[in-house]
Structures are given as structure tokens and as C-alpha cells.
Design an enzyme around this catalytic site. Sequence first.
Site: not given
Ligand code: HPA
Length: 283
Positions: A33, A64, A86, A88-89, A116, A217-218, A241, A255
Site C-alpha cells: 500500500s 493499489h 488481500h 480482507y477483500e 505498509a 494485513m498481507s 503509522n 488508510h
Molecule cells: N495495522 C494493520 N495494518 C496496517 C497498519 C496498522 O496499523 N498500518 C498499515 N497497515
Amino acid sequence: MTITFTREHYQEAADLIGSRIQIRPQIALILGSGLGELADAVEDPAVIPYSEVPHWPRPTVVGHGGRLVIGQLEGKPVMVMQGRIHYYEGYSMAQVTFPIRVMQIMGIGSLIVTNAAGGLNPEFRAGDIMLITDQINLVGVGGANPLRGPNDDAFGPRFPEMTRAYDRELMGIARAVAADEGIELREGVYICLAGPTFETPAEVRMLRILGGDAVGMSTVPEVIVARHGGMRVLGFSGISNIAIDDPERQGRPTHEEVLEAGKVIVPKLTRLIKGVLRRWPDE
Ligand code: HPA
């Protein structure tokens, strides 16, 4: 979703890609991402939208891209996935890892994964890059392992070992490049959750106790399938973050923040990956 594939499906995708390129890629790169710009560094690129490759799943998320960029990077023939898929999609694990099997059939021996991630390690700052030294498959603990189901022994063993999922020699090269380039390289364990919710503060505290340095998440499903197929793997997390462990004191992850941090991370990651490719060990 229970969509699964056979060797013929992977072969059809590999044949389409092969019909569009003159080179034989040796190394694949997956861009996470906000990190898609790295594909701009590829020279003489052949660009293939995922929509033109049979059975290839398409990303549904902002940030993406959704295309293959195949060409030379630092003199190495590479295939870059600009945009990943992903869990989650709503895709099955077989779909999430479909590209890895296609890579394997194409004879690509190595994979560089990027993502990310949220920083769990209190020393990390947004904008940092973490060399992934190991991973925790928290999604898989619940049974969603991409290798669940009948095993095709031609791809890899029924019970693959995961003691050195991330290649020691490639990690050493990454450390050396970071030192030479003056890039501060963090190191640690990546934990994969299914998402798409970011973590609660209680979950953040739990993930730290479990031994995670970054959460996302990947990546983990792809690395499992790549290792099953005997590919060498190198991985980097861009810390977009800091995961929030106290709802009373801090802000909240978004996001947009993830995409914004990508702008700081991409130039560093580009230098790092180019440097690694320049020093890539002979096969
Ligand atoms: N948590 C989960 N997935 C992420 C995060 C997060 O803080 N930042 C970027 N992808």
C-alpha cells in the site's frame, strides 16, 4: 470463498505473461500500500494489467495499482506486482497467493515483498523501514493457511518448514546496503492479521506480548507459498503509522495516513532495493 486453482490455471496465466515479454524475470517484487511508485524505476518495462492475465485477482483498494511491470532494475530482470490482493477483500487464500504460483511456474527463484505496516515496537517511528526477520501467521492460527487442502507435491512438500522463511544471505546484503546508503534499517517480526479493521488498543498490547514489531494485513500468505515452492524471500515493512495502545492519549490510524507515509518511505525503499539488486548473489 473457496476458489481454488490447478496447475493448468497457473500455466495459463504464465503463458499469457510469457507471450508479452522477451526477458525471463528472475526476481519478483510485490509492492504494498502506497509503495507502488517503486515500479517507475523499472527500465524498458512491459506493462500488463492484472485484468488481462487469466484468473489473476484484481485489487479493490485505493492505493493499489493492479498491474505487472516487467523489465530491468539495476541490470536484473524483474517482475513487479504494482498492487497486491488481500484476504480482507474477500478473496480466498488461493487467490491471494495465485501470483506466487505463477511466479514459480515462470521459473522466478526469488521474491522481494514489501508492505505498509503499523509499528508495534515502541522505538519505531512513522516513515521507518523494517527488515522483516521473521513472521507470525495469526490469520493461519485460525486455519486460513494458504496451503490448507490437497498438496501438489510438484510445488512443494506437505509439511514445509519455516525456520528461515526470510533468506539470511539476502538479509545480510540489505543490512550492508542500508549502512552504505546511510539508511536507518529497523529489524523485526511481522504479524499478519486478516483486517480490514485496524487493531484495538487491547489488540496492540496483545500483539506486542506475542513478539510482533510490526502489524499488517498481507505478506505472510505470499511468503508461505513462496517458501513452499523453494523461493528465496526478502521482506521490508514500511512503518506507515504507530499502532495505538492508549485510546485516551493518541490519534487514530487511517488508510490516508498509510498512503501519505508511503511518500517518505518510497525513496528510501527504492534506494535500498536497488542496492540489494546491484549486489544480488549469483544463482
Ligand atoms: N495495522 C494493520 N495494518 C496496517 C497498519 C496498522 O496499523 N498500518 C498499515 N497497515
